[in-house]
Every structure is written in structure tokens, then in C-alpha cells.
Design a protein around this motif. Structure first.
Motif, short mmCIF file in Angstrom:
data_model
loop_
_atom_site.label_atom_id
_atom_site.label_comp_id
_atom_site.label_asym_id
_atom_site.label_seq_id
_atom_site.Cartn_x
_atom_site.Cartn_y
_atom_site.Cartn_z
N VAL A 112 -57.95 32.30 -12.70
CA VAL A 112 -56.85 32.73 -11.83
C VAL A 112 -57.35 33.81 -10.87
CG1 VAL A 112 -54.59 33.85 -11.76
CG2 VAL A 112 -55.08 32.13 -13.52
N ALA A 113 -58.12 34.76 -11.37
CA ALA A 113 -58.63 35.82 -10.51
C ALA A 113 -59.53 35.25 -9.40
CB ALA A 113 -59.40 36.84 -11.35
N ALA A 114 -60.36 34.27 -9.75
CA ALA A 114 -61.24 33.66 -8.76
C ALA A 114 -60.44 32.89 -7.72
CB ALA A 114 -62.25 32.74 -9.45
N ALA A 115 -59.38 32.21 -8.16
CA ALA A 115 -58.51 31.51 -7.21
C ALA A 115 -57.84 32.50 -6.27
CB ALA A 115 -57.46 30.69 -7.97
N HIS A 116 -57.37 33.61 -6.81
CA HIS A 116 -56.72 34.63 -5.99
C HIS A 116 -57.67 35.20 -4.94
CE1 HIS A 116 -53.33 35.60 -9.12
NE2 HIS A 116 -53.18 34.43 -8.52
N GLU A 117 -58.94 35.35 -5.30
CA GLU A 117 -59.92 35.85 -4.34
C GLU A 117 -60.05 34.91 -3.14
OE1 GLU A 117 -63.61 36.47 -6.31
OE2 GLU A 117 -62.88 38.20 -7.49
N ARG A 118 -59.76 33.65 -3.35
CA ARG A 118 -59.84 32.66 -2.26
C ARG A 118 -58.48 32.40 -1.62
NH1 ARG A 118 -64.53 30.03 -1.70
NH2 ARG A 118 -66.13 30.34 -3.29
N GLY A 119 -57.47 33.18 -2.02
CA GLY A 119 -56.16 33.04 -1.40
C GLY A 119 -55.30 31.95 -1.99
N MET A 120 -55.69 31.39 -3.15
CA MET A 120 -54.93 30.32 -3.78
C MET A 120 -54.07 30.86 -4.91
SD MET A 120 -57.62 27.11 -3.89
CE MET A 120 -59.11 28.03 -4.23
N LYS A 121 -52.89 30.29 -5.07
CA LYS A 121 -52.00 30.61 -6.18
C LYS A 121 -52.25 29.63 -7.33
CE LYS A 121 -49.76 33.71 -3.72
NZ LYS A 121 -49.90 35.16 -4.01
N VAL A 122 -51.89 30.05 -8.54
CA VAL A 122 -52.05 29.19 -9.71
C VAL A 122 -50.70 29.08 -10.44
CG1 VAL A 122 -53.21 28.83 -11.91
CG2 VAL A 122 -54.47 29.85 -9.99
N TRP A 123 -50.23 27.85 -10.61
CA TRP A 123 -49.00 27.57 -11.36
C TRP A 123 -49.37 26.83 -12.64
CZ3 TRP A 123 -45.18 25.16 -7.22
CH2 TRP A 123 -44.92 26.12 -6.23
N LEU A 124 -48.79 27.26 -13.74
CA LEU A 124 -48.96 26.55 -15.01
C LEU A 124 -47.86 25.51 -15.20
CD1 LEU A 124 -49.92 29.35 -17.57
CD2 LEU A 124 -51.41 28.01 -16.07
N ASP A 125 -48.20 24.49 -15.95
CA ASP A 125 -47.22 23.46 -16.34
C ASP A 125 -46.48 23.98 -17.57
OD1 ASP A 125 -45.90 20.98 -16.62
OD2 ASP A 125 -47.70 19.90 -15.97
N TRP A 126 -45.17 24.13 -17.46
CA TRP A 126 -44.35 24.67 -18.53
C TRP A 126 -43.54 23.54 -19.16
CZ3 TRP A 126 -44.35 28.20 -21.84
CH2 TRP A 126 -43.19 28.63 -22.49
N VAL A 127 -43.55 23.45 -20.50
CA VAL A 127 -42.92 22.34 -21.21
C VAL A 127 -41.80 22.90 -22.09
CG1 VAL A 127 -43.35 20.27 -22.58
CG2 VAL A 127 -45.23 21.31 -21.28
#
Length: 457
Positions: A112-127
Motif C-alpha cells: 500500500v505504501a509503495a502504491a501511494h508513492e506512485r499516486g495510486m489508491k488501494v481498495w480491499l475486497d470486503w465480504v
């Protein structure tokens, strides 16, 4: 390779120039920032299938490629430990942990931190509706589960590997809410794709409360995607819950029914588009548009884009990125969706099976969608008159899109009388820009099943 790089650089330069001259205030576009939040692209991936290693660390190594493609949001399919009955990612053993085959919670945090460094958000699949029949709660907290008239736990929809959760129990609600907070607080995730939101056993009040609660977190924006079509009459109650996006489910099903055949015409596609935009205007949330995802790709025998849409798959991909809503890319769709992927076994994406026509098309469309303010999620769409029922054309601000649904070459006479840059052309695989005039006296020619996208500078 050098030629392709030059063409791509030229293409991006044209896009940026067009964006700057569109007459709307916007921030500059770059690899990490679409011109607005309404111009984002979401990407769905299953960690176990996305790389040969099937781990968070290996997926982190692919972030540069996804960043270059132009992905803004990464939706990770369920990352929790799985029940053994069917090994389904949607049969969780523990909502506070990750599948050990994928790595550790620390590995997810690093991803997640690496994605944030590239400006991307991360969503988890919630069940939220169910857990694995082997989940420790079954023995430790039987009150967490709904029961039938005989006092037996319920398998929703006959799914034998899961038991349904009971949202009338405060302890269960506390556990589920705590898990959502855990992922936001411990791993800094940015949102949740919520599975089976239409479940009749999850009260509307539950969604209203937890969505408002998570959105009130100081210094953090948390977004929610509903796995349901809220425009559907059976799901209208969900419109009050506060979801940011829902699935354009009915639209995708309409496209499959109508465009899995060769007999479709432009008027038919317009009718489906009109139905979609009318319904979309009647709900509070924005829409996620898609041609495929894990359900369409694998369930019911499995279907690739080619299986679903045949030769229409290319022009419908253009529609997905230029018509309305936030487009979804399912892992491997950017290379043509070559295989069905069994997500119970984490079958690997076959990255060596590349449809280069689709690869270049998706790359061009992502850049187009992210750099043109007039392609914002709910920006106005105006249909244009054509001289052929096999043709469909529409305009969104400075962007014009034309389709030929027929199998024979056809001319489109479009009364705009203006100079445009043709950025996308079904006959031009490398998508190099061409200057054209769109007018009734200067018709444009489209091949059968062809498409073209024009941007006014």
C-alpha cells in the motif's frame, strides 16, 4: 521499439495539448494524476493470480507497470485466509489477517505504501455477508450467524462453504466494524469494494452507520464501491447508504445479450446507452463500468472478452472508456483477456498471451480518459446524427467517438465542420495521431466493427 516510443510520446503530447485547450480549469496531467477524480481508472487484481509468485511483494514489483498504464485505484480481491472446503477467497477464516500464501500484514502495508508513492489508491475486497464454515466464530460465537427455523446456520444461496452472518447481533457488528478500521488504521488502505451488498440480511442502517463512521476519519478519505446495481428496482434501498460507486451491472448484462451476436446496429447500442444514462441519473452515487471481472471471466463456465462479445469487444472497450462512469480493467484485460482464471485456485494470468491490438487500444484509452476533462465520469453526452443506422456517434465536449456496428465499411458524415485530431482508429494499431475535418462534405470511413476517437485541439 524506438518508433513505438516516439509515437507514444507524440500521442501523449497531443492529449496534453488538447486538455489544455478544452476551456476548463484543471491540474496538469501526469503519470500519477488524472485531470480530476472523475477521470480515474480502477484495476482489479487477485494477488495470488497476478504474478507467478502470487505474493504482495511480487505484486509490488508490478506497480511501475500499472503506474505507466495509468491506473489510479487498485482493487485487491479478498486477501484473507481462506476456508478449506472450496478455497474460495470469499470464504474468510479471519478478517484481521492475510492469506499466508500472499505474505504478511507487513507485506500488505508495504504494498500500500509503495502504491501511494506512485499516486495510486488501494481498495480491499470486503465480504460482509458470510464467512467460511471452518471460521472459528462458528464454534466460539454461534450467535454471530443467522439460523433457519430448525436453528441451523444458513448457507446463503446454497453456497456450502460459507455461513451467513447475523447483523442483529451487536457483537458481530462490532467485530466487522473493527476489522474495517483495522485495515484503514494499520495498512492505510483507501477504500473497500463491498461484496453482495444486496444481501437482504444486512440492514441499510448498518451501511449508513459504518460508511459515515469511516468517512469521518480525520485526514483520511475512505471510499466505497457497492457490488450491486443500485439503479435496479430491487436495490433502490441501497441508494441511501452513502456508497461512492456501484456496478453498472445491468448495462454490462445488456451489452452481453445484445452484442454477443453479429446482428447489432447503432440504434440498438444507442438505446442501451440511453437506458443506462437515464437510470444513472436517478441515483446518488457514481458508476463503475466494466465489460468483465472475476465473476464474468470465470463463473458459469468461464468467458473471455472474445467469448462474450466476439468482434465487438474492441469497439465496446472504446465505449467503456469514453461513454460514462469510471472504467474497470480486470487483470489481463489490458492484453486482451486471454484466459478464464479460476480464482479458487489462483490460476495465473498468462501475460505472454498478448493481443497487441487490445493492448495498444487499452493503453491509448486510459491516457485519453485520464487527460480529457470532458470524459469525466458523469460529463454530458450528446449523440450526433449519422447517415447510416449501422453507425453511432456521440460527443463529450471536445471528444467525438464514432462506431460502425456493421460488418461492412461505412462512411460517417458528421456535421461538426471542425478540425480534430484522430487519436484512436481501429485500422491504426499503433494509434498515431492524424489531423482530420469532421463535416458532411468530408466523411470519415470506418471499417466493419470499426471505431474512431477524435479530440479537438
Amino acid at each position: 521499439m524506438k518508433k513505438n516510443l516516439v509515437l507514444l510520446t507524440s500521442f501523449v503530447a497531443v492529449l496534453l495539448l488538447a486538455a489544455c485547450n478544452s476551456g476548463k480549469e484543471q491540474k496538469p496531467a501526469d503519470d500519477n494524476a488524472p485531470v480530476s477524480l472523475e477521470n480515474r481508472v480502477i484495476y482489479q487484481l487477485n494477488v495470488g493470480a497476478f504474478t507467478e509468485e502470487g505474493t504482495f511483494k511480487a505484486a509490488e514489483g508490478q506497480l511501475a507497470r500499472l503506474d505507466t498504464l495509468g491506473v489510479d485505484i487498485l482493487w485487491l480481491m479478498p486477501i484473507y485466509p481462506r476456508g478449506a472446503t472450496m478455497n474460495s477467497p470469499y470464504a474468510s477464516m479471519n478478517f484481521y489477517d492475510v492469506n499466508p500464501a500472499y505474505g504478511t500484514v507487513s507485506d500488505l502495508k508495504a504494498f500500500v505504501a509503495a502504491a501511494h508513492e506512485r499516486g495510486m489508491k488501494v481498495w480491499l475486497d470486503w465480504v460482509p455477508n458470510h464467512v467460511a464454515v471452518e471460521n472459528p466464530w462458528v464454534k466460539e460465537h454461534p450467535e454471530y450467524f443467522t439460523k433457519d427455523a430448525k436453528g441451523q446456520m444458513i448457507h446463503p444461496h446454497g453456497w456450502g462453504d460459507v455461513f451467513e452472518l447475523n447483523y442483529q447481533d451487536e457483537g458481530l457488528v462490532g467485530q466487522m466494524n473493527g476489522a474495517l478500521h483495522f485495515w484503514v488504521d494499520s495498512c492505510d488502505v483507501d477504500g473497500f469494494r463491498c461484496d453482495y451488498v444486496s444481501s437482504p440480511t444486512i440492514p441499510v442502517s448498518y451501511w449508513q452507520n459504518i460508511i459515515a463512521e469511516l468517512k469521518s476519519k480525520s485526514g483520511k478519505t475512505v471510499e466505497f464501491l457497492s457490488e450491486t446495481d443500485i439503479t435496479n428496482q430491487y436495490n433502490n434501498r441501497i441508494d441511501s447508504c452513502g456508497f461512492d460507486y456501484d456496478y453498472a451491472w445491468d448495462f454490462q448484462e445488456d451489452l452481453v445479450r445484445k452484442f454477443g451476436t453479429e446482428g447489432s446496429v447503432g440504434d440498438s447500442l444507442k438505446a442501451l446507452c440511453d437506458k443506462f444514462t437515464l437510470a444513472s441519473g436517478q441515483v446518488k452515487n457514481r458508476r463503475m463500468v466494466y465489460l468483465t471481472n472475476h465473476d464474468q471471466n470465470y463463473n458459469d463456465g468461464g468467458h473471455t472478452l472474445k467469448d462474450f462479445y466476439g468482434d465487438n469487444r474492441y469497439l465496446l472497450t472504446v465505449l467503456q472508456f469514453t461513454f460514462y462512469g469510471m472504467p474497470l480493467i480486470y487483470q489481463g484485460q489490458e492484453i486482451g483477456d486471454p484466459d478464464t482464471l479460476n480464482y479458487f485456485t489462483d490460476a495465473k494470468v498468462q501475460w505472454n498471451k498478448v493481443d497487441y491490438k487490445m493492448k495498444n487500444l487499452v493503453s491509448a484509452l486510459v491516457k485519453l480518459h485520464r487527460t480529457q476533462p470532458s470524459l469525466a465520469a458523469d460529463a454530458y453526452v450528446e449523440f450526433l446524427e449519422t447517415n447510416n443506422p449501422q453507425l453511432l456517434a456521440y460527443q463529450r465536449g471536445n471528444v467525438v467517438v464514432v462506431f460502425n456496428l456493421g460488418t461492412e465499411e461505412a462512411e460517417a458524415k458528421i456535421a461538426l465542420d471542425s478540425k480534430y485530431t484522430q487519436l484512436i482508429d481501429s485500422r491504426n494499431t499503433e494509434q498515431s495521431p492524424v489531423e482530420v475535418i469532421l463535416s458532411t462534405v468530408s466523411p470519415v470511413t470506418l471499417e466493419g466493427k470499426g471505431y474512431a476517437v477524435y479530440v479537438q485541439q
